[in-house]
Design a protein around this motif. Structure first.
Motif, PDB file in Angstrom:
ATOM      1  N   ALA A 387       0.858  -1.199   0.012  1.00  0.00           N
ATOM      2  CA  ALA A 387      -0.115  -0.143  -0.057  1.00  0.00           C
ATOM      3  C   ALA A 387       0.973   1.341   0.060  1.00  0.00           C
ATOM      4  CB  ALA A 387      -0.950   0.036   1.038  1.00  0.00           C
ATOM      5  N   ALA A 388       1.916   1.404   0.659  1.00  0.00           N
ATOM      6  CA  ALA A 388       2.777   2.240   0.769  1.00  0.00           C
ATOM      7  C   ALA A 388       3.774   2.519  -0.391  1.00  0.00           C
ATOM      8  CB  ALA A 388       3.799   2.391   2.143  1.00  0.00           C
ATOM      9  N   LEU A 389       4.152   1.615  -0.861  1.00  0.00           N
ATOM     10  CA  LEU A 389       5.171   1.337  -2.329  1.00  0.00           C
ATOM     11  C   LEU A 389       5.135   0.298  -2.947  1.00  0.00           C
ATOM     12  CD1 LEU A 389       7.406   3.119  -3.503  1.00  0.00           C
ATOM     13  CD2 LEU A 389       8.931   1.598  -2.284  1.00  0.00           C
ATOM     14  N   PRO A 390       4.170   0.310  -3.706  1.00  0.00           N
ATOM     15  CA  PRO A 390       3.789  -0.938  -4.708  1.00  0.00           C
ATOM     16  C   PRO A 390       4.874  -1.425  -5.257  1.00  0.00           C
ATOM     17  CG  PRO A 390       2.262   0.741  -5.110  1.00  0.00           C
ATOM     18  CD  PRO A 390       3.087   1.455  -4.510  1.00  0.00           C
ATOM     19  N   ARG A 391       5.029  -2.933  -5.561  1.00  0.00           N
ATOM     20  CA  ARG A 391       6.396  -3.424  -6.162  1.00  0.00           C
ATOM     21  C   ARG A 391       6.473  -2.966  -7.444  1.00  0.00           C
ATOM     22  NH1 ARG A 391       6.800 -10.318  -6.646  1.00  0.00           N
ATOM     23  NH2 ARG A 391       9.024 -10.242  -7.247  1.00  0.00           N
ATOM     24  N   ALA A 392       5.182  -2.644  -8.211  1.00  0.00           N
ATOM     25  CA  ALA A 392       5.423  -2.080  -9.647  1.00  0.00           C
ATOM     26  C   ALA A 392       5.866  -0.885  -9.696  1.00  0.00           C
ATOM     27  CB  ALA A 392       4.058  -2.122 -10.231  1.00  0.00           C
ATOM     28  N   ALA A 393       5.777  -0.118  -8.463  1.00  0.00           N
ATOM     29  CA  ALA A 393       6.443   1.351  -8.547  1.00  0.00           C
ATOM     30  C   ALA A 393       7.779   1.125  -8.399  1.00  0.00           C
ATOM     31  CB  ALA A 393       5.898   2.182  -7.279  1.00  0.00           C
ATOM     32  N   VAL A 394       8.441   0.220  -7.584  1.00  0.00           N
ATOM     33  CA  VAL A 394       9.596   0.039  -7.461  1.00  0.00           C
ATOM     34  C   VAL A 394      10.508  -0.410  -8.998  1.00  0.00           C
ATOM     35  CG1 VAL A 394      11.839  -1.342  -6.386  1.00  0.00           C
ATOM     36  CG2 VAL A 394       9.540  -0.412  -5.021  1.00  0.00           C
ATOM     37  N   ASP A 395       9.806  -1.317  -9.486  1.00  0.00           N
ATOM     38  CA  ASP A 395      10.336  -1.399 -10.829  1.00  0.00           C
ATOM     39  C   ASP A 395      10.253  -0.111 -11.901  1.00  0.00           C
ATOM     40  OD1 ASP A 395      10.593  -4.169 -10.122  1.00  0.00           O
ATOM     41  OD2 ASP A 395       8.590  -4.902 -10.761  1.00  0.00           O
ATOM     42  N   ALA A 396       9.401   0.271 -11.694  1.00  0.00           N
ATOM     43  CA  ALA A 396       8.995   1.542 -12.458  1.00  0.00           C
ATOM     44  C   ALA A 396      10.312   2.441 -12.202  1.00  0.00           C
ATOM     45  CB  ALA A 396       7.656   2.230 -12.493  1.00  0.00           C
ATOM     46  N   ALA A 397      10.565   2.851 -11.003  1.00  0.00           N
ATOM     47  CA  ALA A 397      11.527   3.848 -10.558  1.00  0.00           C
ATOM     48  C   ALA A 397      13.115   3.318 -11.032  1.00  0.00           C
ATOM     49  CB  ALA A 397      11.554   3.897  -9.193  1.00  0.00           C
ATOM     50  N   TYR A 398      13.012   1.940 -10.921  1.00  0.00           N
ATOM     51  CA  TYR A 398      14.404   1.588 -11.509  1.00  0.00           C
ATOM     52  C   TYR A 398      14.518   1.731 -13.012  1.00  0.00           C
ATOM     53  CZ  TYR A 398      17.681  -2.081 -13.312  1.00  0.00           C
ATOM     54  OH  TYR A 398      18.677  -2.605 -13.860  1.00  0.00           O
ATOM     55  N   ALA A 399      13.415   1.512 -13.677  1.00  0.00           N
ATOM     56  CA  ALA A 399      13.550   1.850 -15.205  1.00  0.00           C
ATOM     57  C   ALA A 399      13.741   3.364 -15.247  1.00  0.00           C
ATOM     58  CB  ALA A 399      12.139   1.554 -15.950  1.00  0.00           C
ATOM     59  N   ALA A 400      13.172   4.122 -14.813  1.00  0.00           N
ATOM     60  CA  ALA A 400      13.496   5.663 -14.923  1.00  0.00           C
ATOM     61  C   ALA A 400      14.741   5.971 -14.445  1.00  0.00           C
ATOM     62  CB  ALA A 400      12.635   6.501 -14.005  1.00  0.00           C
ATOM     63  N   TRP A 401      15.327   5.417 -13.305  1.00  0.00           N
ATOM     64  CA  TRP A 401      16.670   5.624 -12.941  1.00  0.00           C
ATOM     65  C   TRP A 401      17.791   5.249 -13.948  1.00  0.00           C
ATOM     66  CZ3 TRP A 401      20.064   1.727 -11.665  1.00  0.00           C
ATOM     67  CH2 TRP A 401      21.486   2.071 -11.131  1.00  0.00           C
ATOM     68  N   ARG A 402      17.452   4.198 -14.707  1.00  0.00           N
ATOM     69  CA  ARG A 402      18.316   3.445 -15.541  1.00  0.00           C
ATOM     70  C   ARG A 402      18.784   4.560 -16.626  1.00  0.00           C
ATOM     71  NH1 ARG A 402      22.052   0.292 -15.248  1.00  0.00           N
ATOM     72  NH2 ARG A 402      21.982  -0.783 -17.079  1.00  0.00           N
ATOM     73  N   ARG A 403      17.923   5.372 -17.128  1.00  0.00           N
ATOM     74  CA  ARG A 403      18.192   6.307 -17.956  1.00  0.00           C
ATOM     75  C   ARG A 403      19.085   7.261 -17.494  1.00  0.00           C
ATOM     76  NH1 ARG A 403      12.595   5.557 -18.697  1.00  0.00           N
ATOM     77  NH2 ARG A 403      11.745   7.440 -17.666  1.00  0.00           N
ATOM     78  N   TYR A 404      19.223   7.719 -16.436  1.00  0.00           N
ATOM     79  CA  TYR A 404      19.922   8.717 -15.706  1.00  0.00           C
ATOM     80  C   TYR A 404      21.449   8.152 -15.099  1.00  0.00           C
ATOM     81  CZ  TYR A 404      16.073  11.964 -16.610  1.00  0.00           C
ATOM     82  OH  TYR A 404      15.411  12.711 -17.221  1.00  0.00           O
ATOM     83  N   ALA A 405      21.592   6.801 -15.307  1.00  0.00           N
ATOM     84  CA  ALA A 405      22.802   6.256 -14.655  1.00  0.00           C
ATOM     85  C   ALA A 405      23.995   6.888 -15.012  1.00  0.00           C
ATOM     86  CB  ALA A 405      22.698   4.657 -14.666  1.00  0.00           C
ATOM     87  N   ASP A 406      23.958   7.073 -16.545  1.00  0.00           N
ATOM     88  CA  ASP A 406      25.004   7.483 -17.238  1.00  0.00           C
ATOM     89  C   ASP A 406      25.298   8.987 -17.105  1.00  0.00           C
ATOM     90  OD1 ASP A 406      26.140   5.032 -17.589  1.00  0.00           O
ATOM     91  OD2 ASP A 406      25.417   4.989 -19.788  1.00  0.00           O
ATOM     92  N   ALA A 407      24.376   9.782 -16.561  1.00  0.00           N
ATOM     93  CA  ALA A 407      24.224  11.256 -16.568  1.00  0.00           C
ATOM     94  C   ALA A 407      25.593  11.753 -15.958  1.00  0.00           C
ATOM     95  CB  ALA A 407      23.138  11.749 -16.056  1.00  0.00           C
ATOM     96  N   GLU A 408      26.144  12.926 -16.575  1.00  0.00           N
ATOM     97  CA  GLU A 408      27.425  13.308 -15.912  1.00  0.00           C
ATOM     98  C   GLU A 408      27.082  14.109 -14.888  1.00  0.00           C
ATOM     99  OE1 GLU A 408      30.492  12.062 -16.756  1.00  0.00           O
ATOM    100  OE2 GLU A 408      29.663  10.860 -18.382  1.00  0.00           O
ATOM    101  N   PRO A 409      28.058  14.266 -13.744  1.00  0.00           N
ATOM    102  CA  PRO A 409      27.838  15.241 -12.758  1.00  0.00           C
ATOM    103  C   PRO A 409      27.850  16.555 -13.025  1.00  0.00           C
ATOM    104  CG  PRO A 409      29.590  13.564 -12.185  1.00  0.00           C
ATOM    105  CD  PRO A 409      29.314  13.196 -13.606  1.00  0.00           C
ATOM    106  N   ALA A 410      26.861  17.174 -12.430  1.00  0.00           N
ATOM    107  CA  ALA A 410      26.581  18.571 -12.706  1.00  0.00           C
ATOM    108  C   ALA A 410      27.493  19.337 -11.684  1.00  0.00           C
ATOM    109  CB  ALA A 410      25.000  19.005 -12.511  1.00  0.00           C
ATOM    110  N   GLU A 411      27.549  18.875 -10.358  1.00  0.00           N
ATOM    111  CA  GLU A 411      28.471  19.743  -9.546  1.00  0.00           C
ATOM    112  C   GLU A 411      29.133  18.751  -8.477  1.00  0.00           C
ATOM    113  OE1 GLU A 411      27.383  22.674  -5.526  1.00  0.00           O
ATOM    114  OE2 GLU A 411      25.764  21.855  -6.769  1.00  0.00           O
ATOM    115  N   GLN A 412      30.393  18.838  -8.563  1.00  0.00           N
ATOM    116  CA  GLN A 412      31.027  18.075  -7.576  1.00  0.00           C
ATOM    117  C   GLN A 412      30.877  18.414  -6.229  1.00  0.00           C
ATOM    118  OE1 GLN A 412      33.161  15.809  -9.070  1.00  0.00           O
ATOM    119  NE2 GLN A 412      33.758  14.747  -7.453  1.00  0.00           N
TER     120      GLN A 412
END
Length: 739
Positions: A387-412
């Motif tokens: 109810a607090a965090l559906p399993r499908a929401a975790v999978d969706a968050a993972y898919a969304a994060w993967r698109r940013y895993a190679d993003a270059e640092p903006a500020e050290q």
């Protein structure tokens, strides 16, 4: 509010980590989390295979960190805070990226709630693979079985775009080069604007041409009291006790107690839950009211574990040791890539492991959570999690994060070590999202960069090399470069370390002997002493270490001892002091016959002017002196061990580790009363290793002699009497297993 990321500081009473040990870690790990072939034969085939896969021979090329004490003073630590309306996470980038605090913010009339066990002090203790570690928060354990060598090391940190970047979202990226397995990794912390869960994206990459063994466990310290219950989706667990046994047990009831309550056992133990295939991965720690922390993840992170200290005296003593008086206890809930922490998983060349974790508050019906029906308790917890965090929401968050895993640092935001930059230059690795800037290269890496660029390793300089031979690199590519480099004392020494690590002991010894022919140094002598011990030549090892200590003490002005010891003359010591005879150079290990009357002896040659760092020189003296004393005791040369101990500077002799050594030396000399007096005066061994029973073993060896006398045989009756009449004082009780 939109999620904010900001730099700040945290002030904690802190015992400094201190200087690294300059001696390379040539000896096998004394890691307690191991099982023998007999136990391994009883395990499922896949688990047994991974338990046997690529165990570490040592922590090389990482250096040991044992220079800390227990004197704490307020210290300001760099921190990074991620915050939204519902959570506030505080991260310490300079200490392994530890999540120091995770606060569930108040709503209405409620108060803020700390979801983690937050240690009010920073007290290093010898729990990491390479020594210094501290308890509390969430740590990221990578490398090999145990607490990571990065526990007290800085990581790179930067602000990077998050999946909700269009709405102003940002992530905090932590990254480093893990040196035990030569693998880069990253940890991305992301707190969406309206989320009650902190998301953590983790990626481990293998940029090499061969498979690499991988280990990962996220370790979460949670508050503990008699009502705390830990829940996970399992009916069985693999129990590991500190007697080095691994066996499958039922959950929750086993051996007469409900083991999902951390305080319902006497001894420290691990419970690795057998989560069924297809089940959601999660673990929760809930209090008497059914509230607490839950952790869940995508399916790749399959393992879940509960670690308990237990309610016995040893576990309680360790908890007190790691914090300050009046602090409550804690348990650990963990999540890993394998079923148990004894396993390592192969990562193919050019591939990566990646997953997403989520951490947040959970409240469930306490009657169900603490009821006698385990299935009902689990179902209630998992229903509330869904109810607090559906399993499908975790999978969706993972898919969304993967698109940013190679993003270059903006500020050290913070800077880690220069080792990643060195390896990236050597291998020409392209690692999007985790840049290893050449600007991070420092003094430690410079000799190796010169070897890489010129084919020659700079030889030791007279001043600095007196106190520290420099860090060694042991990977095959570096070993190849060393083999082709011009022969110098330093190059041959480092080549020997790399060869030893590879298992080529004969070649290692030849390299160290060549190093000695170039220049006689304590470092090559010590390495040869380790080789002598391993090959069954304790007398020769002792001779070499005596000479090594003499050379080190002569390399700088050392405060004299309060009084020179008067001991029986030892020709080996006399020869060492004169710079000739056995113990000089490569050393033959052949001892001369004792002659002459008792005389005052000293290991210290006349001091010479030194340019060495005095802090580094003291660290080297402590490290080499300790090894020499232990080796001399093992060779039945207690008087020589006493001479070494008395030659060390007073500040070293006053340390708890050396107070313990003094008691052991006195006992070996036959003076059990004086040895007992050392214990009665009191001392603390700051770098006492997890699972080490040296304190209790030495205590009982002393009191057994007091009961029987010096010349009487030790019987079982006398042993039992000694334990009854002289129980181990509570301050020395650190045993983690039944005795």
């Amino acid at each position: 509010m939109a999620t904010s990321v900001r730099r700040t500081t945290v002030t904690l009473p802190t015992a400094p980590v201190g200087p690294d040990n300059p001696l390379p870690a040539l000896r096998p790990l004394d890691e307690v989390h191991r099982v023998d072939d007999r136990v391994r034969a009883t395990l499922p085939s896949d688990m047994a295979r991974q338990v046997a896969h690529a165990p570490l021979r040592s922590v090389l090329p990482v250096r040991l960190r044992d220079g800390y004490g227990r004197d704490r003073a307020p210290a300001t630590l760099d921190a990074i805070v991620l915050e939204n309306d519902r959570l506030r996470a505080t991260v310490l980038p300079g200490l392994g990226g530890r999540v120091h605090s995770l606060i569930h913010k108040a709503t209405g009339d409620s108060a803020d709630t700390e979801l983690l066990y937050r240690n009010p002090v920073l007290q290093p203790a010898d729990f990491a693979l390479n020594g210094a570690w501290f308890s509390g928060g969430i740590e990221w354990n990578i490398g090999a079985t145990g607490h990571t060598t990065l526990s007290c090391a800085p990581l790179h940190a930067a602000r990077v775009p998050a999946p909700d970047a269009a709405d102003g979202g940002a992530m905090v990226r932590l990254w480093e080069w893990e040196r035990l397995r030569d693998l880069p990794f990253q940890v991305d912390l992301w707190l969406p604007a309206d989320s009650a869960f902190l998301y953590v994206g983790v990626r481990i990459r293998n940029p090499h041409h061969l498979p690499a063994p991988v280990y990962w466990w996220s370790n979460i310290a949670v508050p503990e009291d008699e009502h705390t219950r830990v829940l996970a989706p399992a009916d069985d667990a693999w129990h590991f006790g500190y007697a080095r046994s691994l066996s499958r047990v039922p959950v929750p009831e086993w051996d007469g107690a409900d083991r999902t309550y951390p305080l319902r056992g006497a001894y420290p133990a691990d419970y690795f839950y057998e989560v069924p295939d297809g089940a959601r991965r999660w673990i929760a720690s809930l209090d008497a009211g059914g509230s607490g922390l839950v952790q869940t993840s995508t399916d790749l992170l399959r393992g879940r574990k509960l670690f308990v200290w237990g309610a016995g005296p040893g576990g309680r003593r360790w908890q007190q040791w790691l914090t300050e008086p009046g602090t409550g206890g804690y348990a650990e809930i963990q999540a890993g890539l394998a079923r148990t922490q004894l396993e390592h998983i192969p990562l193919e060349a050019g591939e990566e492991f990646a997953w997403l974790e989520a951490y947040g508050p959970l409240t469930a019906d306490p009657a169900a959570v603490h009821g006698t029906d385990w299935a009902t308790a689990r179902r209630e917890t998992e229903t509330r999690l869904e109810a607090a965090l559906p399993r499908a929401a975790v999978d969706a968050a993972y898919a969304a994060w993967r698109r940013y895993a190679d993003a270059e640092p903006a500020e050290q935001l913070a800077t880690g070590s220069g080792w990643g930059a060195l390896e990236a230059e050597r291998g020409g690795f392209q690692l999007p999202g985790t840049p290893f800037d050449p600007g991070t290269l420092g003094e430690e890496q410079e000799p190796w960069r010169r070897l890489l660029r010129t084919g020659a390793l700079p030889d030791w300089e007279p001043g600095p090399s007196q106190a520290d031979p420099g860090a060694s690199l042991v990977a095959p590519v570096w070993r190849d470069l060393l083999e082709a480099a011009p022969s110098t004392a330093g190059a041959e020494y480092h080549l020997g370390v790399a060869q030893w690590h590879a298992g080529d002991r004969a070649q290692a010894e030849r390299s160290w002997e060549r190093s000695l022919r170039c220049a006689e140094t304590p470092w090559a002598l010590r390495c040869l002493a380790v080789a002598d011990t391993a090959s069954g030549h304790p007398a020769r090892a002792a001779d070499r270490l005596l000479r090594a200590v003499q050379l080190l003490l002569a390399s700088g002005t050392v405060p004299p001892p309060e009084a020179d010891p008067v001991l029986e003359a030892d020709p080996v010591l006399e020869a060492a002091g004169a710079g000739q005879g056995p113990g000089v150079g490569a050393g033959t290990g052949q001892r001369a016959e004792a002659a002459g009357a008792p005389t005052a002896v000293s290991l210290a040659a006349p001091p010479v002017a030194a340019a060495a760092d005095p802090v580094a020189l003291e660290a080297a003296e402590a490290a080499l002196g300790r090894e020499a004393i232990v080796t001399l005791l093992a060779a039945d040369r207690a008087d020589d061990a006493r001479a070494v101990l008395d030659a060390l500077r007073p500040a070293i002799r006053a340390r708890g580790r050396f107070r313990l050594l003094r008691a052991q030396v006195l006992l070996a000399q036959g003076d059990a009363f004086a040895a007992r007096a050392v214990f009665d005066e009191g001392f603390e061994v700051c770098d006492l290793r997890e699972g080490d029973e040296a304190l209790s073993d030495t205590w009982y060896a002393i009191v057994e002699r007091l009961v029987t006398g010096a010349d009487e045989p030790l019987t079982e009756e006398a042993r039992a009497r000694a334990r009854t009449e002289h129980p181990l004082p509570g301050r020395y009780e650190f045993r983690m297993r039944p005795t």
